[in-house]
Design an enzyme around this catalytic site. Structure first.
Site, PDB file in Angstrom:
ATOM      1  N   GLU A  24       0.855  -1.183  -0.028  1.00  0.00           N
ATOM      2  CA  GLU A  24       0.111  -0.038  -0.037  1.00  0.00           C
ATOM      3  C   GLU A  24       0.860   1.093   0.045  1.00  0.00           C
ATOM      4  OE1 GLU A  24      -3.140  -0.335   2.902  1.00  0.00           O
ATOM      5  OE2 GLU A  24      -2.973  -2.331   2.926  1.00  0.00           O
ATOM      6  N   GLU A  69      -3.352 -10.463   4.055  1.00  0.00           N
ATOM      7  CA  GLU A  69      -4.155 -10.092   5.308  1.00  0.00           C
ATOM      8  C   GLU A  69      -5.051 -11.166   5.448  1.00  0.00           C
ATOM      9  OE1 GLU A  69      -2.363  -5.892   4.285  1.00  0.00           O
ATOM     10  OE2 GLU A  69      -2.802  -7.976   3.153  1.00  0.00           O
TER      11      GLU A  69
END
Length: 257
Positions: A117, A137
């Site tokens: 990110e 995740e």
């Protein structure tokens, strides 16, 4: 507190460049709380430098850009602290997006989770051919959030969903095919490729590049009519500096020779 973020300023022929390094190679340059806070502070400080022309973010060593958020911190997170922790990372990545000059991610290895990110928030991404990218995740019981929302814009919705839903890693060649990175080179040529990109950026007008950076953000976030209106204002503001007139005169004079 140990310095987990190292910033070096370089004075180049075209202007000042900052190299910002995540410096915890023993832990794959993991983004622990201290590293996130230090990186935020470093980027906010650089944003205030009117002479800055570009920023390069990378990780120490040859193994990882960053392995993402420290798993020990994630494991210790509770429902009472989750919002605070993820908001801290969001503020850090926002500092990258709000940096007024071009930011290059020099991806020198693993680029995972929150680090992916972080790279997505940069303007350009240049990767070594051994780099690996992923958003694992869901395999740890949590969704990918905050700047994971940028991924579909960079690589397309289907490919972003593949990363987010499978948790699988992709290699640098695939990341290039998917449009997430702009260049892939062998590790030995990574610095030369970054230097080439910096030279191209530094060849541009400082004020025009800052204006373009503002507009790029507007193009992402504003409805089309408002983005066009802002671009006209930026165009007019550029001519008020006198720089376009000077640069075009110089260009035409060289062409006539």
């Amino acid at each position: 507190m140990a310095a987990l973020i190292q910033t070096v300023l370089q004075e180049r022929a075209g202007g000042r460049v900052a190299l910002v390094m995540i410096a915890n190679p023993a832990k794959l340059n993991a983004l622990c709380v201290a590293a996130i806070e230090q990186l935020s502070a470093a980027l906010r400080g650089l944003a205030a430098d009117d002479d800055l022309r570009a920023v390069v973010i990378t990780g120490a060593g040859a193994k990882a850009f960053s392995g993402g958020v420290n798993l020990e911190d994630l494991g210790a997170t509770t429902s009472a602290t989750a919002r605070e922790g993820i908001t801290r990372l969001h503020r850090c990545i926002t500092a990258v997006r709000e940096c007024p000059v071009p930011v290059i991610a020099r991806v020198n290895g693993y680029c995972i989770g929150g680090a992916l990110e972080l790279a997505a928030a940069c303007d350009l991404r240049i990767a070594a051919d051994h780099a690996r990218f992923g958003m694992p995740e869901v395999r740890l019981g949590i969704p990918s959030v905050i700047e994971a929302a940028l991924l579909a814009r960079l690589m397309g919705a289907g490919r972003a969903r593949w990363l987010l839903l499978t948790g699988e890693l992709i290699d640098a060649a695939e990341a290039l095919r998917w449009g997430f990175v702009e260049r892939v080179v062998d590790a030995a040529g990574l610095d030369a490729e970054v230097d080439e990109a910096l030279d191209a950026i530094l060849a541009g007008s400082a004020q025009a590049l800052r204006a373009q950076k503002r507009l790029n953000r507007a193009y992402e976030e504003m409805p089309f009519p408002q983005a066009v209106a802002l671009s006209i204002e930026e165009f007019e503001r550029a001519y008020a500096t006198g720089e376009p007139q000077r640069l075009m005169r110089d260009y035409l004079a060289r062409k006539r020779k």
